[in-house]
Motif scaffolding. Structure first.
Motif, mmCIF file in Angstrom:
data_model
loop_
_atom_site.group_PDB
_atom_site.id
_atom_site.type_symbol
_atom_site.label_atom_id
_atom_site.label_comp_id
_atom_site.label_asym_id
_atom_site.label_seq_id
_atom_site.Cartn_x
_atom_site.Cartn_y
_atom_site.Cartn_z
ATOM 1 N N VAL A 195 0.904 -1.268 -0.022
ATOM 2 C CA VAL A 195 0.248 -0.021 -0.022
ATOM 3 C C VAL A 195 0.747 1.217 0.024
ATOM 4 C CG1 VAL A 195 -1.968 1.235 1.286
ATOM 5 C CG2 VAL A 195 -1.678 -1.166 1.221
ATOM 6 N N VAL A 196 1.902 1.142 0.617
ATOM 7 C CA VAL A 196 2.895 2.425 1.027
ATOM 8 C C VAL A 196 3.538 2.461 -0.507
ATOM 9 C CG1 VAL A 196 4.993 3.337 2.058
ATOM 10 C CG2 VAL A 196 3.025 2.191 3.101
ATOM 11 N N ILE A 197 3.876 1.458 -1.159
ATOM 12 C CA ILE A 197 4.594 1.450 -2.392
ATOM 13 C C ILE A 197 3.773 2.147 -3.174
ATOM 14 C CG2 ILE A 197 5.497 0.183 -4.297
ATOM 15 C CD1 ILE A 197 6.536 -1.668 -2.230
ATOM 16 N N VAL A 198 2.475 1.637 -3.436
ATOM 17 C CA VAL A 198 1.459 2.082 -4.599
ATOM 18 C C VAL A 198 1.266 3.635 -4.318
ATOM 19 C CG1 VAL A 198 -0.476 2.099 -5.554
ATOM 20 C CG2 VAL A 198 0.802 -0.170 -5.035
ATOM 21 N N LEU A 199 0.469 3.781 -3.147
ATOM 22 C CA LEU A 199 0.031 5.312 -2.765
ATOM 23 C C LEU A 199 1.278 6.155 -2.559
ATOM 24 C CD1 LEU A 199 -3.337 4.719 -0.569
ATOM 25 C CD2 LEU A 199 -2.930 5.061 -2.972
ATOM 26 N N GLY A 200 2.388 6.039 -1.909
ATOM 27 C CA GLY A 200 3.322 6.927 -1.699
ATOM 28 C C GLY A 200 4.172 7.027 -3.044
ATOM 29 N N GLY A 201 4.301 6.318 -3.826
ATOM 30 C CA GLY A 201 4.953 6.476 -5.233
ATOM 31 C C GLY A 201 4.206 7.186 -5.926
ATOM 32 N N PHE A 202 2.718 7.191 -6.171
ATOM 33 C CA PHE A 202 1.686 8.060 -6.832
ATOM 34 C C PHE A 202 1.960 9.464 -6.341
ATOM 35 C CE2 PHE A 202 -0.687 4.727 -9.191
ATOM 36 C CZ PHE A 202 -0.656 5.469 -10.313
ATOM 37 N N ARG A 203 1.711 9.593 -5.075
ATOM 38 C CA ARG A 203 1.592 10.717 -4.237
ATOM 39 C C ARG A 203 2.942 11.686 -4.505
ATOM 40 N NH1 ARG A 203 1.136 15.006 -3.605
ATOM 41 N NH2 ARG A 203 0.689 16.423 -1.622
ATOM 42 N N LEU A 204 4.188 11.177 -4.568
ATOM 43 C CA LEU A 204 5.189 11.784 -4.518
ATOM 44 C C LEU A 204 5.767 11.752 -6.192
ATOM 45 C CD1 LEU A 204 7.120 10.083 -1.600
ATOM 46 C CD2 LEU A 204 6.402 12.283 -1.828
ATOM 47 N N GLY A 205 5.099 11.311 -6.983
ATOM 48 C CA GLY A 205 4.985 11.437 -8.392
ATOM 49 C C GLY A 205 6.469 10.718 -8.986
ATOM 50 N N TRP A 206 6.779 9.550 -8.180
ATOM 51 C CA TRP A 206 8.013 8.758 -8.524
ATOM 52 C C TRP A 206 7.600 7.745 -9.740
ATOM 53 C CZ3 TRP A 206 9.944 7.548 -2.763
ATOM 54 C CH2 TRP A 206 10.440 9.011 -2.251
ATOM 55 N N VAL A 207 6.426 7.255 -9.556
ATOM 56 C CA VAL A 207 5.949 6.048 -10.333
ATOM 57 C C VAL A 207 4.696 6.576 -11.012
ATOM 58 C CG1 VAL A 207 7.406 4.518 -9.182
ATOM 59 C CG2 VAL A 207 4.924 4.664 -8.541
ATOM 60 N N THR A 208 4.741 5.925 -12.122
ATOM 61 C CA THR A 208 3.179 5.620 -12.892
ATOM 62 C C THR A 208 2.518 4.491 -12.448
ATOM 63 O OG1 THR A 208 4.124 4.413 -14.757
ATOM 64 C CG2 THR A 208 4.243 6.728 -14.919
ATOM 65 N N ALA A 209 1.519 4.316 -12.771
ATOM 66 C CA ALA A 209 0.464 3.013 -12.485
ATOM 67 C C ALA A 209 1.128 1.781 -12.838
ATOM 68 C CB ALA A 209 -1.030 2.989 -13.055
ATOM 69 N N THR A 210 1.722 1.754 -13.896
ATOM 70 C CA THR A 210 2.511 0.735 -14.355
ATOM 71 C C THR A 210 3.677 0.510 -13.702
ATOM 72 O OG1 THR A 210 1.429 1.035 -16.799
ATOM 73 C CG2 THR A 210 3.304 -0.518 -16.427
ATOM 74 N N GLU A 211 4.419 1.304 -13.551
ATOM 75 C CA GLU A 211 5.668 1.172 -12.798
ATOM 76 C C GLU A 211 5.321 0.797 -11.408
ATOM 77 O OE1 GLU A 211 8.045 4.455 -15.113
ATOM 78 O OE2 GLU A 211 7.192 4.909 -13.254
ATOM 79 N N ALA A 212 4.153 1.018 -10.653
ATOM 80 C CA ALA A 212 3.784 0.871 -9.432
ATOM 81 C C ALA A 212 3.438 -0.891 -9.182
ATOM 82 C CB ALA A 212 2.727 1.640 -8.977
ATOM 83 N N ALA A 213 2.902 -1.071 -10.329
ATOM 84 C CA ALA A 213 2.271 -2.538 -10.497
ATOM 85 C C ALA A 213 3.486 -3.421 -10.416
ATOM 86 C CB ALA A 213 1.334 -2.546 -11.548
ATOM 87 N N LEU A 214 4.507 -2.969 -11.087
ATOM 88 C CA LEU A 214 5.671 -3.860 -11.228
ATOM 89 C C LEU A 214 6.573 -3.797 -9.936
ATOM 90 C CD1 LEU A 214 7.280 -2.579 -14.650
ATOM 91 C CD2 LEU A 214 6.751 -5.014 -14.171
ATOM 92 N N LEU A 215 6.430 -2.684 -9.218
ATOM 93 C CA LEU A 215 7.085 -2.849 -8.078
ATOM 94 C C LEU A 215 6.482 -3.679 -6.829
ATOM 95 C CD1 LEU A 215 8.059 1.107 -7.618
ATOM 96 C CD2 LEU A 215 9.574 -0.781 -7.751
ATOM 97 N N ALA A 216 5.230 -3.507 -6.878
ATOM 98 C CA ALA A 216 3.961 -4.698 -6.231
ATOM 99 C C ALA A 216 4.568 -5.842 -6.672
ATOM 100 C CB ALA A 216 2.660 -4.307 -6.407
ATOM 101 N N VAL A 217 4.576 -6.252 -7.848
ATOM 102 C CA VAL A 217 4.943 -7.708 -7.936
ATOM 103 C C VAL A 217 6.205 -8.092 -7.412
ATOM 104 C CG1 VAL A 217 5.768 -9.211 -10.025
ATOM 105 C CG2 VAL A 217 3.735 -7.810 -10.247
ATOM 106 N N ALA A 218 7.411 -7.255 -7.672
ATOM 107 C CA ALA A 218 8.856 -7.319 -7.144
ATOM 108 C C ALA A 218 8.677 -7.776 -5.791
ATOM 109 C CB ALA A 218 9.649 -6.299 -7.639
ATOM 110 N N TYR A 219 8.110 -6.758 -4.887
ATOM 111 C CA TYR A 219 7.720 -6.710 -3.404
ATOM 112 C C TYR A 219 7.169 -7.951 -3.001
ATOM 113 C CZ TYR A 219 6.911 -4.967 1.190
ATOM 114 O OH TYR A 219 6.970 -4.823 2.530
ATOM 115 N N ALA A 220 6.033 -8.452 -3.930
ATOM 116 C CA ALA A 220 5.366 -9.612 -3.249
ATOM 117 C C ALA A 220 6.141 -10.855 -3.505
ATOM 118 C CB ALA A 220 4.110 -9.781 -4.208
ATOM 119 N N LEU A 221 6.964 -10.955 -4.641
ATOM 120 C CA LEU A 221 8.033 -11.928 -4.875
ATOM 121 C C LEU A 221 9.029 -12.117 -3.983
ATOM 122 C CD1 LEU A 221 8.423 -11.917 -8.498
ATOM 123 C CD2 LEU A 221 7.390 -13.728 -7.535
ATOM 124 N N PHE A 222 9.213 -10.827 -3.381
ATOM 125 C CA PHE A 222 10.350 -10.779 -2.239
ATOM 126 C C PHE A 222 9.695 -11.322 -1.092
ATOM 127 C CE2 PHE A 222 12.219 -8.282 1.373
ATOM 128 C CZ PHE A 222 13.436 -8.796 1.390
#
Length: 427
Positions: free
Chosen positions: A227-254
């Motif tokens: 949740v922090v990765i997705v919402l935090g990344g969006f709020r700070l403008g660091w990632v797009t929706a697609t990039e947030a999804a990729l980070l979510a996959v990487a974090y879930a795999l970890f």
């Protein structure tokens, strides 16, 4: 061929296909196929091109990756940690497992974005436990199916991603706009579960224990990091929706492979296959709906609806749209319904000056009602199969929770600031 004739023909073919249990995507294609031979601008090549064009969007890449992240989370046993946390916090209340069900859905929706994944993940664990502890199967199925609707509103909602892609509305603003309505649905469902449980004398779990609650919270912190990765990344403008999804996959795999070690590399193949099947169902239906939208546009069918909508006063337009989308959602999944109705209703919404974020949240919530209403009712169908009862048996216990959803939609439609407060506050 006139627009009304075309519309009637498409509806009849689609209803016939549905009555024969043809999947929605194939039903939409069958409804369009005759017009390939009747319109000079249509051909099989154009047919395929329009299907591809309906999916040719960088933003839509977020959909399969969020589904994959949710599937990995389910396989890694994260759902159990969220259930334990919810049980420690609210399980002591009368009908506590029903409230736990809603609380778990709120937590899981912040990681998955998929109502179907929510039902499969939480329902497979909680429905059998609720029945075992003395709750009627109908109540367990009803609260599970209704609480799964939260995943369509709270980010990272797949429906909001698709809506933003199709309407060029800011996905970040839609995500922020969905938080308060999603929490309102959650609180409303909890209150309804408590009232029903108190009236029927349903059991409660053990009394509240602060130490156990703290331990459960610590155990649930790593999964909530998504949740922090997705919402935090969006709020700070660091990632797009697609990039947030990729980070979510990487974090879930970890979490699954390194932290919890509940999924092996050999099992990972099955997880990918499961996620691929769920993704294909959603996106293939969206591709088929893109063809249908193109056919309707060629025959100027949208003008029929625009003529009806244009005579509606601006103050009543949103109510009429809610009614239209609710009826369509009864027979069609949300993603193809969006692809078809956005071009039809969009001009009237713009002319009425309705805020696009407000309109998007209301539309997505309304279409989500189709997840728990027959004849489609995918979430209700999945929950009923887990609870080993028929859909008909689940309808009556579902009604109090369905009423909560209607009330929240009505409040959000009547008071736009409920939706727009966070987007305006956070820019």
């Amino acid at each position: 061929m006139g627009a009304l004739t075309v519309l009637i023909a498409i509806v009849l073919i689609f209803l016939l296909a549905s009555s024969l249990r043809v999947p929605v995507a194939f039903g939409l294609i069958l409804a369009c196929l005759p017009f390939v031979f009747l319109h000079q601008r249509l051909s099989l090549e154009v047919f395929v091109q329009r299907m591809y064009a309906g999916l040719d969007s960088f933003v839509l890449l977020a959909v399969p990756f969020f589904i994959l992240a949710a599937t990995i989370m389910i396989a890694s046993g994260v759902t159990d940690r969220l259930i334990d946390l919810a049980r420690m916090l609210v399980g002591w209340i009368r009908g506590g497992l029903g409230i736990v069900n809603v609380g778990t859905s709120i937590g899981f929706s912040g990681m998955s974005g998929s109502s179907t994944a929510d039902v499969a993940g939480t329902g497979s664990v909680l429905i059998p436990q609720m029945v075992k502890r003395g709750y009627p199967a109908g109540f367990a199925v009803g609260i599970t199916a209704a609480s799964a609707v939260i995943s369509t509103v709270i980010p990272p909602s797949i429906q909001l991603i698709v809506w933003g892609s199709l309407t060029n509305t800011s996905i970040g603003a839609l995500f922020l706009g969905g938080i308060v309505p999603g929490l309102m649905i959650g609180v409303g469902l909890m209150v309804a579960a408590y009232v029903v449980a108190r009236r029927n004398g349903y059991p409660r779990e053990k009394s509240f224990n602060l130490r156990a609650a703290a331990v459960a919270f610590v155990r649930a912190l790593p999964p909530l990091g998504i949740v922090v990765i997705v919402l935090g990344g969006f709020r700070l403008g660091w990632v797009t929706a697609t990039e947030a999804a990729l980070l979510a996959v990487a974090y879930a795999l970890f979490l699954a492979l390194v932290v919890y070690r509940t999924v092996s590399l050999r099992q990972l193949g099955g997880v990918f296959v499961s996620a691929s099947k769920m993704t294909s169902l959603a996106l293939f239906a969206l591709a088929a709906a893109s063809v249908l939208a193109y056919v309707l546009t060629l025959y100027q069918v949208p003008q029929l609806f625009r003529g009806m909508v244009d005579v509606v006063p601006g103050w009543a337009l949103l109510g009429v749209i809610v009614l239209i989308l609710f009826v369509i959602g009864l027979f069609m999944d949300a993603l193809p319904a969006m692809a078809i109705m956005i071009p039809v209703l969009g001009p009237a919404v713009v002319a009425a000056g309705i805020d696009p974020v407000h309109y998007g949240i209301i539309a997505v919530m309304t279409l989500a009602l189709g997840l728990i209403t027959p004849p489609v009712g995918l979430c209700l169908l999945v929950a009923s199969s887990i609870g080993k009862i028929s859909v008909v048996q689940a309808i009556r216990p579902l009604m109090p929770f369905f009423l909560v959803l209607l009330i929240v939609i009505a409040l959000c439609a009547a008071f736009p600031q409920i939706v727009l407060f966070l987007p305006e506050l956070l820019g």
